[in-house]
Design an enzyme around this catalytic site. Structure first.
Site, PDB file in Angstrom:
ATOM      1  N   HIS A 172      49.085  63.459 -24.928  1.00 41.63           N
ATOM      2  CA  HIS A 172      50.453  63.444 -24.382  1.00 41.63           C
ATOM      3  C   HIS A 172      50.822  62.069 -23.840  1.00 41.63           C
ATOM      4  O   HIS A 172      52.001  61.758 -23.661  1.00 41.63           O
ATOM      5  CB  HIS A 172      50.591  64.505 -23.283  1.00 41.63           C
ATOM      6  N   GLU A 391      62.686  65.666 -42.752  1.00 38.46           N
ATOM      7  CA  GLU A 391      62.718  65.760 -44.220  1.00 38.46           C
ATOM      8  C   GLU A 391      61.558  64.980 -44.817  1.00 38.46           C
ATOM      9  O   GLU A 391      61.606  63.764 -44.946  1.00 38.46           O
ATOM     10  CB  GLU A 391      64.052  65.218 -44.736  1.00 38.46           C
TER      11      GLU A 391
END
Length: 446
Positions: A172, A391
């Site tokens: 993180h 995408e």
């Protein structure tokens, strides 16, 4: 969700073992030489030393069978380690400052190719928080040498149908949700041999503490480690894993449910956001499911992106963690008996409190203190991050989800499978608390 029985129990088709076999584990190195340097970590970054694990599911694609995807993804990751030069490095403590830093070096990221003995349609509801999805993210990080801990590990797991899962584990300290979405967009572009859509900003000194630090606000949402008493329920690190058995469940709010909550909370011309209404609803249910003490105080924490709240604003492409925990506090009696609009207003006020000066004050607090967020529930929203909109050359993911972890005080918001304006709420609680939470969740929706 039309009835209260939709998710009373795990789906009967839930697999507890995905029959995953690791075919190959290796390291991925930067495709070009990178400069060896140390990267400063802000006071927000340096407390987030745990890993974030996400799984991105894809259906079969005739032009991109899993072995081709693995090759393209590995090549893209090699290029990404140049753009994100810290990602192939390691965390280290600076001997002079005693601060945690990132050593930007070419030691590399982990890469794993695996296969499952099942088809994608056999592993159950993708949006059900199945702990078995942890098998789709590689846990053992000793790739080349004992004790080595890469900051990033990617795993491609093929299913018998030709579909596959892309599991990514990152510290993180490397990204918050927004910058991880940017990373995924850039990774997808590199896999397609296209220019980067976003040039990331790695200057984490933008969130450095002031000198000298000036803590100008009280910060009850933070707890100094010095006041952390063992076995004290008031001083539990909300990021710690629970030791008690937990039930995992997903609660679904449709767009009409969200509209109803917003209408219930609307007073005059004040605009109520879906997030604030949902967060207030979760807060009531979580606080009242814990015990029957009406005088007990409950504090909810929820993430606020500070990029646009600072003066001057941070670049939208800022790579590090630019999220702080806003908070609201009320008694259980207020949450149960008070008007819902008041609960939502407390959530709204908590977010509005995070101004430039407030954000700088809490960053400075982290310079003076070692500590962690302090509350009895944290709402972490992945709802609008858009992971499912990335995408790739092989198309958009069918679904993206976190690997659920054994923490009863963190509630995750996620978009539903197939899109739409609803939200999936992932909850982990002890069985009795889950039963109460479930009842309250639908009672307050009536």
């Amino acid at each position: 969700m039309g009835t209260s029985n939709d998710h009373d129990a795990p789906p009967s088709t839930l697999l507890q073992d995905l029959n995953v076999t690791v075919q190959k584990s290796s390291m991925v190195f930067p495709s070009k030489e990178i400069e060896r340097k140390s990267l400063f970590l802000s006071n927000i970054d340096k407390v987030l030393t745990f890993d974030v694990e996400t799984v991105h599911f894809f259906g079969a694609h005739k032009d991109f069978p899993p072995h081709v995807v693995a090759e393209k993804l590995k090549s893209a990751l090699e290029d990404a380690l140049v753009v994100y030069d810290f990602l192939g490095g390691r965390l280290k403590v600076n001997n002079d400052t005693k601060r945690l830093e990132m050593d930007c070096n070419p030691e590399g990221a982990g890469f794993v190719v695996a296969s499952s003995g099942y088809r994608l349609d056999q592993i159950g509801d993708l949006d059900y928080p199945n702990p078995a999805f942890a098998q789709l993210v590689h846990k053992n990080k000793d790739f080349l040498k004992q004790g080595d801990v890469p900051l990033c590990v990617a795993q491609v797991t093929s299913f018998k149908c030709g579909g596959f899962a892309m599991g990514i584990s990152t510290s993180h300290t490397t990204f918050d949700g927004l910058s991880f979405k940017t990373f995924l967009d850039n990774l997808a572009a590199l896999a397609a041999n296209k220019p980067l859509p976003v040039t990331p900003c790695h200057d984490r000194h933008l969130l450095a503490a002031r000198s000298p630090p000036r803590v100008t606000f009280p910060h009850p949402e933070m707890l100094p480690i010095s006041s952390h008493l063992p076995h004290s329920p008031e001083s539990t690190n909300i990021f710690d894993a629970s030791t008690e058995p937990l039930h995992f469940n997903v609660f679904k709010l449709t767009s009409s449910h969200i509209t109803k909550l917003k209408q219930e909370a609307t007073c005059g011309t004040t605009r109520v956001t879906g997030f604030n209404a949902i967060t207030a609803h979760i807060w009531r249910c979580k606080a009242l499911s814990a015990d029957d003490n009406p005088n007990r105080s409950s504090t909810i924490l929820y993430a606020v992106d500070i990029r646009s709240r600072l003066n001057p604003p941070l670049p939208k492409s800022y790579t590090g963690n630019a999220v702080l925990t806003a908070y609201a506090t009320a008694t259980c009696q207020e949450l149960e008996e008070g008007p819902f609009m008041k609960v939502v207003e407390m959530v709204r006020e908590g977010a509005a409190r995070v101004t430039d000066e407030y954000a700088r004050s809490i960053i400075d607090w982290g310079q003076v203190n070692e500590g962690f967020p302090n509350g009895d529930v944290l709402v972490s929203s992945w709802w609008r991050l858009g992971f499912e909109e990335v995408e790739y050359p092989w198309g958009k993911p069918r679904y993206c989800c976190p690997v659920v972890y054994h923490r009863k005080d963190i509630v995750l918001l996620f978009p539903p499978v197939g899109g739409g304006d609803g939200v999936s709420i992932i909850v982990a609680l002890p069985p009795k608390e889950m039963e109460k939470f479930h009842g309250l969740f639908y009672k307050f929706l009536r």
